[in-house]
Enzyme design. Structure first.
Site, PDB file in Angstrom:
ATOM      1  N   LEU A 502       0.829  -1.209   0.000  1.00 50.57           N
ATOM      2  CA  LEU A 502       0.000   0.000   0.000  1.00 50.57           C
ATOM      3  C   LEU A 502       0.860   1.254   0.000  1.00 50.57           C
ATOM      4  O   LEU A 502       0.443   2.317  -0.429  1.00 50.57           O
ATOM      5  CB  LEU A 502      -0.901   0.016   1.234  1.00 50.57           C
ATOM      6  CG  LEU A 502      -1.978  -1.058   1.310  1.00 50.57           C
ATOM      7  CD1 LEU A 502      -2.627  -1.050   2.680  1.00 50.57           C
ATOM      8  CD2 LEU A 502      -3.019  -0.814   0.237  1.00 50.57           C
ATOM      9  N   GLY A 503       2.076   1.122   0.545  1.00 48.44           N
ATOM     10  CA  GLY A 503       2.939   2.294   0.617  1.00 48.44           C
ATOM     11  C   GLY A 503       4.136   1.989   1.487  1.00 48.44           C
ATOM     12  O   GLY A 503       4.243   0.913   2.076  1.00 48.44           O
ATOM     13  N   GLY A 505       6.174   3.876   4.503  1.00 48.18           N
ATOM     14  CA  GLY A 505       6.308   5.028   5.395  1.00 48.18           C
ATOM     15  C   GLY A 505       7.707   5.086   5.964  1.00 48.18           C
ATOM     16  O   GLY A 505       8.570   4.294   5.594  1.00 48.18           O
ATOM     17  N   PHE A 507       8.635   4.187   8.735  1.00 51.23           N
ATOM     18  CA  PHE A 507       8.962   3.113   9.668  1.00 51.23           C
ATOM     19  C   PHE A 507       8.924   1.740   9.007  1.00 51.23           C
ATOM     20  O   PHE A 507       9.146   0.741   9.652  1.00 51.23           O
ATOM     21  CB  PHE A 507       7.995   3.142  10.846  1.00 51.23           C
ATOM     22  CG  PHE A 507       8.044   4.433  11.580  1.00 51.23           C
ATOM     23  CD1 PHE A 507       9.047   4.680  12.497  1.00 51.23           C
ATOM     24  CD2 PHE A 507       7.104   5.427  11.344  1.00 51.23           C
ATOM     25  CE1 PHE A 507       9.110   5.882  13.171  1.00 51.23           C
ATOM     26  CE2 PHE A 507       7.170   6.628  12.013  1.00 51.23           C
ATOM     27  CZ  PHE A 507       8.176   6.863  12.922  1.00 51.23           C
ATOM     28  N   LYS A 524       1.784  -3.311   8.780  1.00 52.38           N
ATOM     29  CA  LYS A 524       3.013  -2.534   8.663  1.00 52.38           C
ATOM     30  C   LYS A 524       4.184  -3.345   9.170  1.00 52.38           C
ATOM     31  O   LYS A 524       4.177  -3.850  10.292  1.00 52.38           O
ATOM     32  CB  LYS A 524       2.884  -1.238   9.474  1.00 52.38           C
ATOM     33  CG  LYS A 524       4.110  -0.362   9.384  1.00 52.38           C
ATOM     34  CD  LYS A 524       3.939   0.911  10.190  1.00 52.38           C
ATOM     35  CE  LYS A 524       3.058   1.916   9.507  1.00 52.38           C
ATOM     36  NZ  LYS A 524       3.796   2.950   8.781  1.00 52.38           N
ATOM     37  N   ASP A 622       6.045  13.051  13.567  1.00 49.71           N
ATOM     38  CA  ASP A 622       6.104  12.879  12.119  1.00 49.71           C
ATOM     39  C   ASP A 622       4.740  13.156  11.493  1.00 49.71           C
ATOM     40  O   ASP A 622       4.176  12.292  10.821  1.00 49.71           O
ATOM     41  CB  ASP A 622       6.588  11.466  11.783  1.00 49.71           C
ATOM     42  CG  ASP A 622       6.959  11.330  10.311  1.00 49.71           C
ATOM     43  OD1 ASP A 622       7.121  12.375   9.652  1.00 49.71           O
ATOM     44  OD2 ASP A 622       7.068  10.198   9.821  1.00 49.71           O
TER      45      ASP A 622
END
Ligand SMILES: *[C@@H]1O[C@H](CO)[C@@H](O)[C@H](O)[C@H]1NC(C)=O
Ligand SMILES: *[C@@H]1O[C@H](CO)[C@@H](O)[C@H](O)[C@H]1NC(C)=O
Ligand SMILES: *[C@@H]1O[C@H](CO)[C@@H](O)[C@H](O)[C@H]1NC(C)=O
Ligand SMILES: *[C@@H]1O[C@H](CO)[C@@H](O)[C@H](O)[C@H]1NC(C)=O
Ligand SMILES: *[C@@H]1O[C@H](CO)[C@@H](O)[C@H](O)[C@H]1NC(C)=O
Ligand SMILES: *[C@@H]1O[C@H](CO)[C@@H](O)[C@H](O)[C@H]1NC(C)=O
Ligand SMILES: *[C@@H]1O[C@H](CO)[C@@H](O)[C@H](O)[C@H]1NC(C)=O
Ligand SMILES: *[C@@H]1O[C@H](CO)[C@@H](O)[C@H](O)[C@H]1NC(C)=O
Ligand SMILES: *[C@@H]1O[C@H](CO)[C@@H](O)[C@H](O)[C@H]1NC(C)=O
Ligand SMILES: *[C@@H]1O[C@H](CO)[C@@H](O)[C@H](O)[C@H]1NC(C)=O
Ligand SMILES: *[C@@H]1O[C@H](CO)[C@@H](O)[C@H](O)[C@H]1NC(C)=O
Ligand SMILES: CC(=O)N[C@H]1CO[C@H](CO)[C@@H](O)[C@@H]1O
Length: 849
Positions: A502-503, A505, A507, A524, A622
């Site tokens: 999905l992406g 980030g 982290f 994640k 962030d």
């Protein structure tokens, strides 16, 4: 004939004493009725004289040491501002026995004395530092005002743990064990306790606090090689300031003041308690603290109460009909968005004081319990109910508070008349709609859970394969909000081998997954985590204990070997950046102004919750459009909070990632200047995001359209010229824009990106400003954005100084042990972050709930 020797001696003596001249002879007198009677320091910087009440509240006279002949800057008051009140014919005498006495003229009664008679006082003098000392024949101090402070500390004054500042019921001390700065109400209740997180490494023997001439509160000790910085005034190192001082004000807040040359007035440049309503007892017993446009306001809970003193709302309230004369007719009066603070705080271990229950039960339990004067029900997902039995209750009301409180009263509740304004009426209508939406959503969710739960149970009740897992998915566990622990294998299956990304980030990468109960989730995969299992679980517990409409919910986690994964609820509409920075071809994705405004407000509420209202408060560190997710109704949900703490600062990958983030223009200047990171750093980032929400442009974008300046700087210039239209997104159609809201948003964003953290509002205030509850003054130019482009991973010295006003000669602000590695990212030490979140937030937030 004169013997030359004594004459010579006399000459020497006079000469050597001339530097400390202006000695006050024993037997001297100051008199309140004579405006010219004063004792001055050698260069006239300080004056010991009588002044009238500086607060103007009474006609009393005080014997005070004042700065620059300015009666509104007393740095010491004989007896303090409470007990030192004298009449207009009072006198201050330095008796020949060495005692300093303040007596009323009318009655000759003793108001205050230094109690130094018979201790060999030979002389007294007022120094240019502001210290008035009584000395013996060999000029050793017997007694001095620096050693007996009232409510003020000036530079060159050492404040040690034997000293106390007092003002009214409040006092300020250095803690004996930790060297922390502590503020107390009635000598018993800490409402501020903050210092360095170095208790583990420093054995304090003689901690001593000073306010440096450039405006930094520092702590020194024999054990330390140099002083440690605790707090910075917003204008530190500004050379036009001639005097700075620390003062405990009568509202219980400790502040740093600056007095500029020729300005004639003092300005606040730092306050210990940023939210005045968090000062315990500020509004007295049964008083409710809230804010109007100008500042904190005290009121009574309802018309069933009346002020103790009509002229002073801070004296508190009393109930009109005593509960003891009210058998059977007691009712509970409800106050929305209010918490009640008491002392001692309710013990979480005692389940008659704090327990988990519904809103109605929290109300009715108190009604039938004796003694119970009121209760607070937290609507933050914990369902905690606090029963108030104390004889001192202090209330705090704010639209951003998710809790509801109740007061036990006799007879029918008579609420305070609402403050009616067109704005309020509009908002109430909106609130009603919001409530309907919330109720509908809740009912739908409950229904869904029941249907899915029973279907699921129906399908799998006989399947042995799922037998072990069903416990994990039990409704009960879901209801309690406890995060589910997944195995790595399970998550691999869920995400089909981490297929659909999905992406990525800061982290780690995020993948789409479908859980066993068909819920879509975002998984994640954290990178650069070297924390132990236990620490990781603790952080997970913290993250999952935060429940808020505007925060992404954590469903579960996985901690296996070196794998660390977090499972979040899935947000259909992805992150905000996709909507803001689109090119023409995706024009279907343009957000209306109404959605943008709601996203801004939602984001602000989410961050407020992180900063001020949750149990373990969190500085996000962030905030950027990529971390603001949107659900199918375009509700904003903040993600990635609480992760900054997990990252090992030694991990270079993370550093690189952070520095890339740094180039994106959301990091507050203090990150670059190696200053402490506080919740105000999030405010800065939010300000940048807000500007982007309005403009649809990246704040650091440079183009010909913006005169080759950074967008944020150019936007301020346009705003300053009154040309706000240039700022907002051209893709928004003019007639759907609420121009008043847009103006508010623009002004709020400029307040948030002020260079000095103390000038930025706290998030709760930001919410109020956006909602239009609080007036917004014209923001000054945000200096931090005047320069700009921080590029790549290295930041040169010139761009740092452009971001801050630290003079090259100013001592490097440092925490006790933050790693001083070269390169800018040493400042992004987890320690700093931790200190920020713990010292500034926890201490305040936890003080008295
Ligand atoms: C001295 O006079 C002041 C002002 O009139 C009064 O408030 C105070 O109580 C008096 N103190 C004593 C000890 O008489
Ligand atoms: C003055 O005080 C100091 C310190 O207390 C003492 O050592 C000294 O003897 C005193 N001098 C006289 C003259 O009393
Ligand atoms: C304050 O403390 C410092 C170091 O401990 C000392 O050098 C200085 O003289 C002290 N100042 C006063 C006014 O006592
Ligand atoms: C700290 O200890 C000193 C000496 O033991 C004592 O005078 C002082 O009152 C104590 N301060 C506090 C805050 O307990
Ligand atoms: C302050 O504390 C004292 C003693 O603990 C108590 O008697 C007094 O009532 C308290 N003051 C207030 C305003 O509660
Ligand atoms: C602090 O004191 C304790 C006990 O006296 C001692 O074990 C420890 O090493 C000391 N720490 C430091 C940093 O001096
Ligand atoms: C806010 O409250 C203060 C104190 O009650 C009052 O003096 C002030 O006028 C109020 N301001 C507004 C704008 O209502
Ligand atoms: C309770 O309320 C009723 C109706 O208002 C009143 O008649 C009655 O006297 C009240 N009882 C007490 C004990 O105040
Ligand atoms: C599916 O399972 C997860 C993890 O236990 C839970 O958080 C979620 O609420 C469940 N979804 C439904 C619709 O029950
Ligand atoms: C956002 O969600 C709505 C409702 O589910 C959907 O109709 C819309 O297509 C989504 N937008 C994007 C860009 O995914
Ligand atoms: C002292 O301050 C630190 C950091 O602000 C805080 O973590 C600690 O809890 C404080 N100590 C006490 C005894 O409250
Ligand atoms: C509250 C807090 O952050 N405490 C930390 C202080 O520092 C020690 C180690 O130096 C940590 O273990 C604490 O968690």
């Amino acid at each position: 004939m004169l013997n030359p020797l004594p004459f010579f001696l006399l000459f020497i003596t006079a000469k050597s004493f001339s530097t400390v001249a202006a000695d006050v002879q024993l037997g001297s007198t100051l008199s309140a009725s004579d405006p010219n009677s004063k004792w001055t320091s050698p260069s006239q910087t300080f004056t010991f004289t009588f002044i009238t009440d500086p607060s103007g509240a009474s006609s009393a006279h005080f014997a005070a040491i004042i700065y620059d002949n300015s009666p509104n800057i007393p740095i010491w008051i004989a007896g303090g501002s409470d007990l030192g009140a004298a009449d207009s014919t009072a006198t201050l005498r330095l008796l020949s026995n060495g005692n300093l006495e303040l007596r009323n003229g009318s009655s000759n009664s003793l108001v205050w004395q230094s109690s130094t008679s018979g201790r060999g006082t030979a002389s007294a003098s007022l120094d240019d530092s502001g210290n008035f000392a009584l000395r013996n024949a060999t000029r050793s101090d017997i007694w001095s005002t620096f050693d007996n402070p009232t409510d003020t500390i000036v530079p060159s004054q050492n404040f040690t743990r034997n000293h106390v500042l007092r003002n009214g019921i409040y006092s300020f001390r250095l803690s004996n064990s930790t060297g922390n700065l502590t503020l107390l109400w009635n000598e018993s209740i800490f409402y501020y306790n903050s210092g360095l997180n170095s208790s583990a490494t420093v054995n304090w023997t003689s901690p001593s606090l000073t306010i440096s001439p450039i405006g930094i509160i520092t702590l020194s000790d024999l054990h330390l090689s140099g002083p440690l910085s605790l707090a910075y005034s917003s204008d530190y190192a500004d050379a036009t300031i001639v005097l700075r001082f620390v003062k405990l004000d009568n509202d219980g807040n400790l502040r740093i003041y600056s007095f500029g040359k020729g300005s004639g007035s003092k300005t606040v440049t730092w306050s210990a308690v940023s939210d005045q309503c968090r000062v315990f007892g500020y509004c007295g017993n049964l008083g409710i603290c809230g804010y109007n446009e100008t500042g904190p306001v005290c009121s009574c809970p309802s018309q069933n109460f009346e002020p103790v003193d009509q002229r002073d709302s801070r004296k508190g309230c009393k109930i009109k009909v005593d509960l003891q004369n009210c058998q059977g007719n007691g009712t509970m009066m409800q106050l929305d968005h209010t918490v009640l603070l008491t002392y001692p705080p309710e013990s979480v271990a005692d389940n008659t004081q704090v327990f988990s229950t519904g809103f109605q039960a929290c109300k009715s339990n108190c009604l039938v319990t004796n003694p119970c004067l009121g209760s607070t029900s937290l609507a933050d997902g914990t369902g905690f109910c606090y029963q108030k039995t104390s004889n001192f209750i202090s209330g705090y009301q704010s639209p951003a508070l998710p809790s509801t409180s109740f007061f036990k009263i006799c007879g029918q509740p008579e609420p305070n008349p609402p403050v009616l304004s067109a704005d309020n009426v509009k908002r109430d209508g909106w609130r009603l709609k919001a409530w309907i939406v919330v109720v509908v959503v809740l009912v739908t969710i409950l229904g869904l859970i029941l249907v899915e739960g029973s279907t699921w149970w129906w399908c799998f009740r006989d399947s042995p394969k799922f037998g072990g897992m069903s416990a994990q998915y039990a409704l009960l566990e879901y209801a309690s909000g406890a995060p589910v622990q997944f195995s790595y294998k399970e998550l691999q299956r869920t995400t089909k081998g981490f297929k659909e990304k999905l992406g990525a980030g800061g982290f780690g990468a995020v993948y789409k997954g479908v859980l066993a109960n068909r819920t879509v989730a975002a998984v994640k995969q954290l990178e650069g985590i070297e924390q132990g299992e236990k620490q990781f679980r603790m952080e997970v517990a913290t993250i999952s204990s935060t429940h808020h409409l505007n925060l992404v919910r954590l469903i579960g986690f996985c901690s296996e070997g070196r794998h660390r994964l977090l499972v979040y609820e899935f947000m259909k509409n992805g992150s905000l950046d996709n909507f803001l920075f689109t090119t023409e071809e995706h024009s279907g994705k343009i957000l209306s102004w109404e959605s943008r405004y709601n996203i801004a407000l939602g984001t602000a509420r989410g961050i407020t919750y992180l900063h001020e209202e949750c149990r373990d408060c969190i500085v996000h560190c962030d905030i950027k459009p990529e971390n603001i997710l949107l659900d199918e109704n375009y509700n904003a949900k903040v993600s990635d909070f609480g992760l900054a703490k997990l990252i090992n600062p030694k991990d270079h990958r993370y550093r690189t990632l952070t520095s890339v983030r740094g180039t994106r223009g959301y990091l507050a200047p203090e990150w670059l200047a190696n200053l402490p990171i506080t919740s105000k750093s999030d405010v800065y980032s939010f300000g940048m995001v807000l500007l982007e929400i309005v403009s649809g442009k990246r704040n650091f974008e440079v183009s010909a359209e913006t005169n080759n300046k950074k967008f944020s700087l150019w936007a301020y210039e346009e705003f300053d010229k009154g040309n706000t239209e240039a700022i907002f997104d051209k893709q928004l159609s003019k007639n759907e824009i609420d121009i008043e809201q847009v103006m508010r948003a623009i002004q709020v964003s400029f307040w948030c990106i002020q260079e000095q953290p103390s000038q930025r509002p706290v998030m709760g205030k930001v919410v109020q400003m956006l909602e239009g509850i609080t007036d917004i003054g014209k923001p000054p130019i945000p200096k931090g954005v005047t320069d700009g482009s921080v590029s790549g991973t290295s930041i040169n010295a010139s761009s740092i100084s452009a971001f801050s006003t630290i003079a090259p000669s100013a001592p490097a602000p440092s925490s006790s042990s933050s790693v001083q590695t070269p390169g800018i990212l040493s400042s992004v030490s987890a320690r700093n972050t931790e200190r920020a979140s713990s010292s500034l937030l926890q201490s305040e937030a936890k003080s008295a709930l």
